[in-house]
Design an enzyme around this catalytic site. Sequence first.
Site, PDB file in Angstrom:
ATOM      1  N   MET A 155       0.911  -1.292   0.153  1.00 21.43           N
ATOM      2  CA  MET A 155       0.036   0.213   0.160  1.00 21.43           C
ATOM      3  C   MET A 155       0.964   1.273  -0.037  1.00 21.43           C
ATOM      4  SD  MET A 155      -2.873   1.463  -0.204  1.00 21.43           S
ATOM      5  CE  MET A 155      -3.808  -0.440  -0.418  1.00 21.43           C
ATOM      6  N   GLY A 156       1.213   1.813  -1.167  1.00 22.08           N
ATOM      7  CA  GLY A 156       1.919   3.118  -1.297  1.00 22.08           C
ATOM      8  C   GLY A 156       0.898   3.900  -2.196  1.00 22.08           C
ATOM      9  N   ILE A 158       0.571   4.139  -5.174  1.00 21.60           N
ATOM     10  CA  ILE A 158      -0.238   3.525  -6.331  1.00 21.60           C
ATOM     11  C   ILE A 158      -1.193   3.080  -5.841  1.00 21.60           C
ATOM     12  CG2 ILE A 158       0.139   2.069  -8.248  1.00 21.60           C
ATOM     13  CD1 ILE A 158       2.893   2.744  -8.609  1.00 21.60           C
ATOM     14  N   THR A 236       1.109  -5.244 -11.571  1.00 21.74           N
ATOM     15  CA  THR A 236       1.907  -4.185 -12.351  1.00 21.74           C
ATOM     16  C   THR A 236       3.060  -3.644 -11.585  1.00 21.74           C
ATOM     17  OG1 THR A 236       0.183  -2.872 -11.342  1.00 21.74           O
ATOM     18  CG2 THR A 236      -0.383  -3.490 -13.429  1.00 21.74           C
ATOM     19  N   ARG A 238       6.315  -5.788 -10.229  1.00 17.92           N
ATOM     20  CA  ARG A 238       7.639  -6.139 -10.887  1.00 17.92           C
ATOM     21  C   ARG A 238       7.284  -7.711 -11.083  1.00 17.92           C
ATOM     22  NH1 ARG A 238       8.786  -1.861 -12.006  1.00 17.92           N
ATOM     23  NH2 ARG A 238      10.745  -0.806 -11.923  1.00 17.92           N
ATOM     24  N   GLU A 267      12.214  -9.966 -18.694  1.00 24.25           N
ATOM     25  CA  GLU A 267      11.679  -8.991 -19.627  1.00 24.25           C
ATOM     26  C   GLU A 267      12.617  -8.452 -20.865  1.00 24.25           C
ATOM     27  OE1 GLU A 267       9.987  -5.608 -17.708  1.00 24.25           O
ATOM     28  OE2 GLU A 267       8.413  -6.878 -16.457  1.00 24.25           O
ATOM     29  N   HIS A 286       4.917  -4.173 -19.937  1.00 20.77           N
ATOM     30  CA  HIS A 286       5.640  -3.229 -18.929  1.00 20.77           C
ATOM     31  C   HIS A 286       4.924  -1.770 -19.199  1.00 20.77           C
ATOM     32  CE1 HIS A 286       8.731  -2.641 -15.603  1.00 20.77           C
ATOM     33  NE2 HIS A 286       7.935  -1.747 -15.437  1.00 20.77           N
TER      34      HIS A 286
HETATM   35  C1  GLV Z   1       8.141   1.320 -13.669  1.00 19.89           C
HETATM   36  O1  GLV Z   1       8.015  -0.114 -13.846  1.00 19.89           O
HETATM   37  C2  GLV Z   1       8.726   2.086 -12.726  1.00 19.89           C
HETATM   38  O2  GLV Z   1       9.161   1.450 -11.732  1.00 19.89           O
HETATM   39  O3  GLV Z   1       8.760   3.324 -12.922  1.00 19.89           O
HETATM   40  C1  GLV Z   2       4.796   3.858  -5.870  1.00 23.69           C
HETATM   41  O1  GLV Z   2       5.131   5.338  -6.094  1.00 23.69           O
HETATM   42  C2  GLV Z   2       4.349   3.789  -4.726  1.00 23.69           C
HETATM   43  O2  GLV Z   2       4.603   4.046  -3.642  1.00 23.69           O
HETATM   44  O3  GLV Z   2       3.306   2.864  -4.901  1.00 23.69           O
END
Ligand code: GLV
Ligand code: GLV
Length: 320
Positions: A155-156, A158, A236, A238, A267, A286
């Site tokens: 939980m960041g 994104i 989405t 890694r 990849e 990606h």
């Molecule tokens: C893409 O996957 C990023 O980490 O910016």
């Molecule tokens: C990336 O920006 C995250 O913290 O999920």
Amino acid sequence: MKPKVYITRRLNGRLVKKIEEICDVKMWEEEDVEVPRDILMKEVQEVDGLLCMLTEKIDEELLSGARNLKVVSNMAVGYNNIDITAAKNRGVTVTNTPGVLTETTADLTFTLLMATARRIVESSDYLREGKWETWSPMQLTGQDVHRATLGIIGMGRIGEAVIKRAKGFDMNILYHNRNRKHGIEEELGVVYAGLEELLRDSDFVCVLTPYTSETHHLISEREFSLMKETAVLINTARGGIVDEEALYHALKHRKIWAAGLDVFEQEPVPVDHPLLALPNVVTLPHIGSASIQTRLKMADLAAENLLRALTKQTPKHVVV
Ligand code: GLV
Ligand code: GLV
């Protein structure tokens, strides 16, 4: 004397000019070809700064040959391509590009979730391949997104942006994170769950953690066995967070229902990879942050981080 920098992929001319006002710039001129390792190893020998992509492996071997290097500016939020400990030990600053890509990556995460749930790619192929002969009651039926339970692992920023989208679909939201975040539980009405509980209860499991030695194969055979047979996995973040071999078996034997993958352990993923032959997998190359606006912002921010580090100002986003 101007500091020397090397840029590992062609960036837009306006930005390169801006960097050239302060630095001596050399750049790998290709856009769709990675700089070969031997060329990169040679180029870094003299430079003070490196602006690189997630495709470049910045390890001890490379750093040990870069005597003057002061900063590695990664044009990505994830930095698992960089040996952070080695950089730290050598006093090399590492920077990344969080923030600017958050909303775009959340858009793509939700797009992939919906495309996988509703079998969009498979349905489009079905039509184009001439298989559409009639409308029928259970033809190409998928999973409902609205009011389903979404489990977010990691939980960041994104994750929070994905929650906002999920709320519009009246989803119930669980999250798992190393540190519990009481603030977002109150603010966004989401519920913290242990990993097992999240896997057991979620209709959609969305992987958004950074990739580290601790999250390597976090989702493997045991985790798939806990998930619902109707569950959809979305990654989405890694590739290495999910054990692809275990995922293949889980999908093949219908232990879970489908997966949407923007990232892979290797990849580019080889086109003969078994996962790509499964109808219940939606695959993307990606492209999480790949909107025109966001990629330009990421390049700008990577350049700004680089220039700040080389002019003794604090970069906006320092990893170490
Ligand atoms: C893409 O996957 C990023 O980490 O910016
Ligand atoms: C990336 O920006 C995250 O913290 O999920």
